[in-house]
Design a protein around this motif. Structure first.
Motif, PDB file in Angstrom:
ATOM      1  N   GLY A  27      -4.684  -4.114  71.935  1.00  0.00           N
ATOM      2  CA  GLY A  27      -6.138  -4.190  71.888  1.00  0.00           C
ATOM      3  C   GLY A  27      -6.825  -2.861  71.690  1.00  0.00           C
ATOM      4  N   LYS A  28      -6.103  -1.839  71.179  1.00  0.00           N
ATOM      5  CA  LYS A  28      -6.654  -0.508  71.010  1.00  0.00           C
ATOM      6  C   LYS A  28      -6.690  -0.097  69.534  1.00  0.00           C
ATOM      7  CE  LYS A  28      -7.353  -0.193  75.284  1.00  0.00           C
ATOM      8  NZ  LYS A  28      -8.747  -0.273  75.768  1.00  0.00           N
ATOM      9  N   LYS A  29      -7.503   0.914  69.257  1.00  0.00           N
ATOM     10  CA  LYS A  29      -7.636   1.415  67.885  1.00  0.00           C
ATOM     11  C   LYS A  29      -6.988   2.783  67.708  1.00  0.00           C
ATOM     12  CE  LYS A  29     -12.049  -0.990  67.172  1.00  0.00           C
ATOM     13  NZ  LYS A  29     -13.491  -0.815  66.859  1.00  0.00           N
ATOM     14  N   TYR A  30      -6.105   3.160  68.632  1.00  0.00           N
ATOM     15  CA  TYR A  30      -5.446   4.451  68.515  1.00  0.00           C
ATOM     16  C   TYR A  30      -4.551   4.461  67.270  1.00  0.00           C
ATOM     17  CZ  TYR A  30      -6.301   3.917  73.576  1.00  0.00           C
ATOM     18  OH  TYR A  30      -6.848   3.660  74.803  1.00  0.00           O
ATOM     19  N   ASN A  31      -4.453   5.603  66.645  1.00  0.00           N
ATOM     20  CA  ASN A  31      -3.616   5.732  65.458  1.00  0.00           C
ATOM     21  C   ASN A  31      -2.239   6.260  65.870  1.00  0.00           C
ATOM     22  OD1 ASN A  31      -2.752   5.916  62.784  1.00  0.00           O
ATOM     23  ND2 ASN A  31      -3.633   7.960  62.513  1.00  0.00           N
ATOM     24  N   THR A  32      -1.482   5.423  66.588  1.00  0.00           N
ATOM     25  CA  THR A  32      -0.210   5.885  67.121  1.00  0.00           C
ATOM     26  C   THR A  32       0.751   4.724  67.358  1.00  0.00           C
ATOM     27  OG1 THR A  32       0.790   7.181  68.914  1.00  0.00           O
ATOM     28  CG2 THR A  32      -1.003   5.731  69.507  1.00  0.00           C
ATOM     29  N   LYS A  33       2.050   5.053  67.391  1.00  0.00           N
ATOM     30  CA  LYS A  33       3.081   4.066  67.694  1.00  0.00           C
ATOM     31  C   LYS A  33       3.385   4.097  69.190  1.00  0.00           C
ATOM     32  CE  LYS A  33       5.248   4.547  63.141  1.00  0.00           C
ATOM     33  NZ  LYS A  33       6.470   4.967  62.409  1.00  0.00           N
TER      34      LYS A  33
END
Length: 285
Positions: free
Chosen positions: A119-125
Motif C-alpha cells: 500500500g505504499k508508493k516507495y520506489n524500492t524493493k
C-alpha cells in the motif's frame, strides 16, 4: 476354570463418553484460541514498542533517513536490532511464511516484492528479515525524500514510522498464518493510506491547535477521514504517536455542547467545550 463374561458398554455409558469427549474438545479449542489471541496481542504490543524505540534511536543518530533503498536501510537496521537473517525480494519465502490467508484469499510471499503491494508508493524493493526473537518480517523503506524527523527530541513517532512499511509474523513460520492473528502490519496495508497505519487504522495528522470540535470534524471530512474514537486515541497514545497536548475525539458527552477530548500529557480523557480552541486534530479511517 471358567472365564468371566465381560459386560459391554451400555447406551448411558456411550452417551456419557461422547459428552465428555465433546466437552474436552470444546474446552481446549475455545480456551486454546483465547490463549493464542492474548499471546499474539502481547507479543504484538512488545514488538511495536521495540520497533518504535529502534527507529527513534536511528533517527536521533541520523541513521534513519536518506537510504537509497530498503537493502541499505536493513543493513543499517542490523546495527540496532538483533537480526538472524535477511533475504532479498527474490527469496522472501526463506525469511517469511510462504503464504498466509486474508478473508477468502491465500496470499503468497512472492506477491509482496515491492512497496506497492504493502500500500505504499516507495520506489524500492522489499527485503525479508528474521529477528532473533523468532519474528519474521518483510520490510519496505521510504526512499522518497527524507522521511526522518526534523525535531529529533520530540516523542512524536509518526514521522519515524513513516520511514518504513512492515508486514510481520509473530509466530515465525508456524501456523495459523492468518492476517489479523499472527500476521500484522506496521504502516502498511492492502488499502491505500496516505498517513501511518497501525492495526488496520490509517492515521493522519489534521492540524495542530486553534480548532473547535466542528472545525476538527470538517478538517478530517475534507481528507475523507474522521476524528478518532476514544478507544482509538488511547491506542495512538500507547504507541507514542501523539505529542503532549489536547486532542479531539468524535465522541460526545451527555452534557450539552460538550465533547470528549484527550490530554496526552496526562494520558487521560477530558470533557471539553465544543467551542474550545487550541485543540489538536488527528484524523483516521
Amino acid at each position: 476354570m471358567g472365564f468371566k463374561e465381560k459386560k459391554a458398554f451400555g447406551l448411558p455409558e456411550i452417551i456419557l463418553t461422547i459428552l465428555i469427549v465433546g466437552f474436552v474438545t470444546f474446552f481446549f479449542s475455545f480456551f486454546g484460541e483465547k490463549i493464542n489471541k492474548n499471546t499474539f496481542a502481547k507479543k504484538d504490543k512488545i514488538f511495536k514498542i521495540q520497533i518504535n524505540k529502534i527507529l527513534s534511536k536511528m533517527d536521533i543518530e541520523n541513521k534513519l533517513g536518506g537510504h537509497k533503498n530498503t537493502d541499505s536501510f536493513v543493513k543499517q537496521l542490523q546495527k540496532y536490532s538483533k537480526i538472524k537473517k535477511t533475504c532479498n525480494n527474490i527469496y522472501l519465502k526463506d525469511c517469511f511464511s510462504s503464504s498466509f490467508s486474508h478473508l477468502d484469499k491465500i496470499i503468497s510471499a512472492d506477491d509482496i516484492k515491492t512497496s506497492k503491494t504493502l500500500g505504499k508508493k516507495y520506489n524500492t524493493k522489499n527485503v525479508g528479515v528474521i529477528f532473533n526473537n523468532g519474528i519474521t518480517a518483510i520490510i519496505s523503506y521510504n526512499n522518497i525524500g527524507n522521511c526522518a524527523s526534523i525535531n529529533k527530541m520530540s516523542k512524536n513517532e509518526e514521522r519515524t514510522l513513516n520511514c518504513v512499511g512492515i508486514i510481520y509474523d509473530l509466530n515465525g513460520n508456524k501456523k495459523p498464518n492468518i492476517l489479523g492473528k499472527d500476521i500484522r502490519f506496521i504502516n502498511a496495508s492492502y488499502n491505500k493510506c496516505d498517513g501511518v497505519e497501525y492495526d488496520g487504522l490509517c492515521i493522519a495528522k489534521g492540524i495542530n491547535g486553534y480548532n473547535n470540535w466542528s472545525e476538527g470534524k470538517e478538517i478530517c471530512n475534507a481528507k475523507g477521514m474522521r476524528l478518532p474514537t476514544t478507544e482509538e486515541i488511547y491506542k495512538m497514545d500507547e504507541y507514542k504517536l501523539l505529542d503532549s497536548g489536547f486532542y479531539w475525539t468524535q465522541d460526545e458527552t451527555n452534557t450539552t455542547n460538550k465533547a470528549i477530548g484527550y490530554w496526552a500529557w496526562a494520558h487521560n480523557i477530558v470533557e471539553l467545550d465544543k467551542n474550545a480552541k487550541g485543540i489538536n486534530v488527528w484524523c483516521v479511517k
